[in-house]
Motif scaffolding. Structure first.
Motif, PDB file in Angstrom:
ATOM      1  N   ASN A 144      25.684  66.841  33.462  1.00 45.30           N
ATOM      2  CA  ASN A 144      24.930  65.726  32.596  1.00 45.30           C
ATOM      3  C   ASN A 144      24.779  64.608  33.967  1.00 45.30           C
ATOM      4  OD1 ASN A 144      25.880  67.475  30.612  1.00 45.30           O
ATOM      5  ND2 ASN A 144      27.558  66.499  29.870  1.00 45.30           N
ATOM      6  N   TYR A 145      25.679  64.355  34.516  1.00 43.30           N
ATOM      7  CA  TYR A 145      25.228  62.691  35.836  1.00 43.30           C
ATOM      8  C   TYR A 145      23.954  63.118  36.237  1.00 43.30           C
ATOM      9  CZ  TYR A 145      24.964  59.431  39.844  1.00 43.30           C
ATOM     10  OH  TYR A 145      24.665  59.396  40.981  1.00 43.30           O
ATOM     11  N   ASN A 199      20.694  63.395  34.135  1.00 45.74           N
ATOM     12  CA  ASN A 199      20.372  62.158  33.552  1.00 45.74           C
ATOM     13  C   ASN A 199      19.705  61.049  34.997  1.00 45.74           C
ATOM     14  OD1 ASN A 199      20.671  61.853  31.076  1.00 45.74           O
ATOM     15  ND2 ASN A 199      22.896  62.690  31.498  1.00 45.74           N
ATOM     16  N   TRP A 200      20.206  61.592  36.153  1.00 43.98           N
ATOM     17  CA  TRP A 200      20.307  61.215  37.708  1.00 43.98           C
ATOM     18  C   TRP A 200      18.590  61.604  38.039  1.00 43.98           C
ATOM     19  CZ3 TRP A 200      21.669  57.115  40.605  1.00 43.98           C
ATOM     20  CH2 TRP A 200      21.353  57.832  42.085  1.00 43.98           C
ATOM     21  N   ALA A 218      23.246  57.843  33.263  1.00 44.66           N
ATOM     22  CA  ALA A 218      24.327  58.131  34.062  1.00 44.66           C
ATOM     23  C   ALA A 218      25.106  58.225  34.306  1.00 44.66           C
ATOM     24  CB  ALA A 218      22.837  58.616  35.854  1.00 44.66           C
ATOM     25  N   ARG A 219      24.998  56.452  34.303  1.00 39.40           N
ATOM     26  CA  ARG A 219      26.632  55.746  34.659  1.00 39.40           C
ATOM     27  C   ARG A 219      27.497  56.079  32.896  1.00 39.40           C
ATOM     28  NH1 ARG A 219      24.375  51.057  33.780  1.00 39.40           N
ATOM     29  NH2 ARG A 219      24.556  50.551  36.510  1.00 39.40           N
ATOM     30  N   ALA A 268      27.340  59.139  31.478  1.00 36.76           N
ATOM     31  CA  ALA A 268      28.124  60.569  31.991  1.00 36.76           C
ATOM     32  C   ALA A 268      29.258  60.740  32.779  1.00 36.76           C
ATOM     33  CB  ALA A 268      26.387  61.103  31.849  1.00 36.76           C
ATOM     34  N   ALA A 269      28.599  59.624  33.404  1.00 38.99           N
ATOM     35  CA  ALA A 269      29.651  60.034  34.878  1.00 38.99           C
ATOM     36  C   ALA A 269      31.051  59.014  35.335  1.00 38.99           C
ATOM     37  CB  ALA A 269      29.252  59.095  36.004  1.00 38.99           C
ATOM     38  N   HIS A 311      25.938  55.869  42.784  1.00 42.31           N
ATOM     39  CA  HIS A 311      25.120  57.092  43.237  1.00 42.31           C
ATOM     40  C   HIS A 311      26.816  57.608  44.402  1.00 42.31           C
ATOM     41  CE1 HIS A 311      25.310  60.734  45.984  1.00 42.31           C
ATOM     42  NE2 HIS A 311      24.655  59.789  46.952  1.00 42.31           N
ATOM     43  N   VAL A 349      30.154  58.041  42.054  1.00 40.53           N
ATOM     44  CA  VAL A 349      30.280  58.364  41.676  1.00 40.53           C
ATOM     45  C   VAL A 349      30.759  60.028  42.569  1.00 40.53           C
ATOM     46  CG1 VAL A 349      28.954  60.354  40.364  1.00 40.53           C
ATOM     47  CG2 VAL A 349      28.468  58.626  39.386  1.00 40.53           C
TER      48      VAL A 349
END
Length: 292
Positions: free
Chosen positions: A99-100, A103-104, A112-113, A115-116, A134, A137
């Motif tokens: 998922n991250y 979106n990334w 993204a943020r 999801a992570a 990044h 993550v």
């Protein structure tokens, strides 16, 4: 029997995506809350930690002995597989990372943020930009994979089900105590439990990744007593994944070069973790085969 328990547990994780059906930690929160009411334990962080973690560990050992005594190998399987599943980390790691990355690659940093977020719960610094996000993550994903699976398997190999229960409950206790009474003692105890398995994992990275770069980092961190586990892992991974570039990213050409490089690092991490797990399973199978 230990090898069969591990293979069945890992097979169920592949089927379910995680051990979520057995991840019920309410009893542990209740148990900790009851002990916290005892004044003697409340005042002594080390005694509180021991009183909270050790009785369930001893209880799991008794359960395994009784199960084997009553039903033999079948009893060990019926009791060992659910207990090992319980000890594995919470959440679906592959789904979170996918998922991250989705979106990334879209360039949606907010999504993204979000999801992570489960990967970064141990990191309290707010990411300032995409590059910082990044990096957080990457470090969070490495530690999450280690904590949810490899550290548990290490203590399972060494001490059986009680060892796996010891690590998981210690990790849960550290999470519940963070920022409160006994938090420092719980973090230090967890660091001690992680010290040896993270170095074994680093050597595994050297074997299945870039040996020269990772082995140099492994030697550098071998006797280090100051660095946190996630920092040690990041150092190992920088060596093991040395040389990865944008061409190794699975995203299409329309994705920006910087995004592709960052994505390639995380995809390389996933592949490295898979190879490391296969190596651990192989080593355990050989140990069983030759009677170690």
């Amino acid at each position: 029997m230990a090898l069969l328990i591990m293979l069945l547990a890992l097979g169920l994780v592949q089927l379910w995506g995680s051990g979520a059906p057995l991840h019920r930690d309410g009893w542990f929160r209740w148990w900790r809350g009851q002990l916290d009411k005892i004044e003697l334990l409340h005042k002594d962080a080390g005694l509180m930690l021991a009183a909270c973690v050790l009785p369930p560990v001893l209880f799991s050992a008794v359960l395994m002995v009784l199960a084997e005594a009553l039903l033999g190998g079948l009893g060990s399987l019926l009791m060992g597989v659910p207990l090992l599943l319980y000890c594995l980390g919470r959440g679906n790691f592959s789904e979170i990372l996918s998922n991250y990355l989705r979106n990334w690659y879209k360039g949606d940093l907010a999504a993204a943020r979000e999801a992570a977020a489960p990967l970064m719960k141990e990191l309290h610094e707010e990411p300032a930009d995409s590059r910082h996000l990044h990096e957080q993550v990457f470090r969070g994903a490495a530690y999450c994979a280690f904590e949810r699976l490899f550290a548990v398997l290490f203590w399972f190999f060494l001490l059986g089900i009680p060892g796996a229960v010891l690590f998981r409950l210690s990790a849960l206790y550290a999470e519940l105590s963070r920022g409160g009474n006994g938090g420092a003692a719980a973090e230090r105890w967890l660091w001690l439990l992680e010290w040896l398995p993270v170095r074994v994992m680093g050597f595994s990275f050297a074997i299945v990744g870039n040996f020269v770069g990772c082995y140099r980092a492994w030697r550098q961190c071998l006797t280090c007593r100051e660095r946190d586990t996630d920092e040690v892992l990041e150092t190992y991974l920088e060596g093991a994944l040395g040389g990865i570039d944008a061409s190794e990213c699975s995203a299409g050409a329309e994705v920006a070069e910087g995004q592709r490089i960052c994505g390639a690092q995380l995809e390389g991490l996933q592949a490295l973790l898979s190879r490391s797990l296969l190596l651990w399973i192989t080593v355990m199978a050989l140990a069983v085969l030759f009677g170690f």
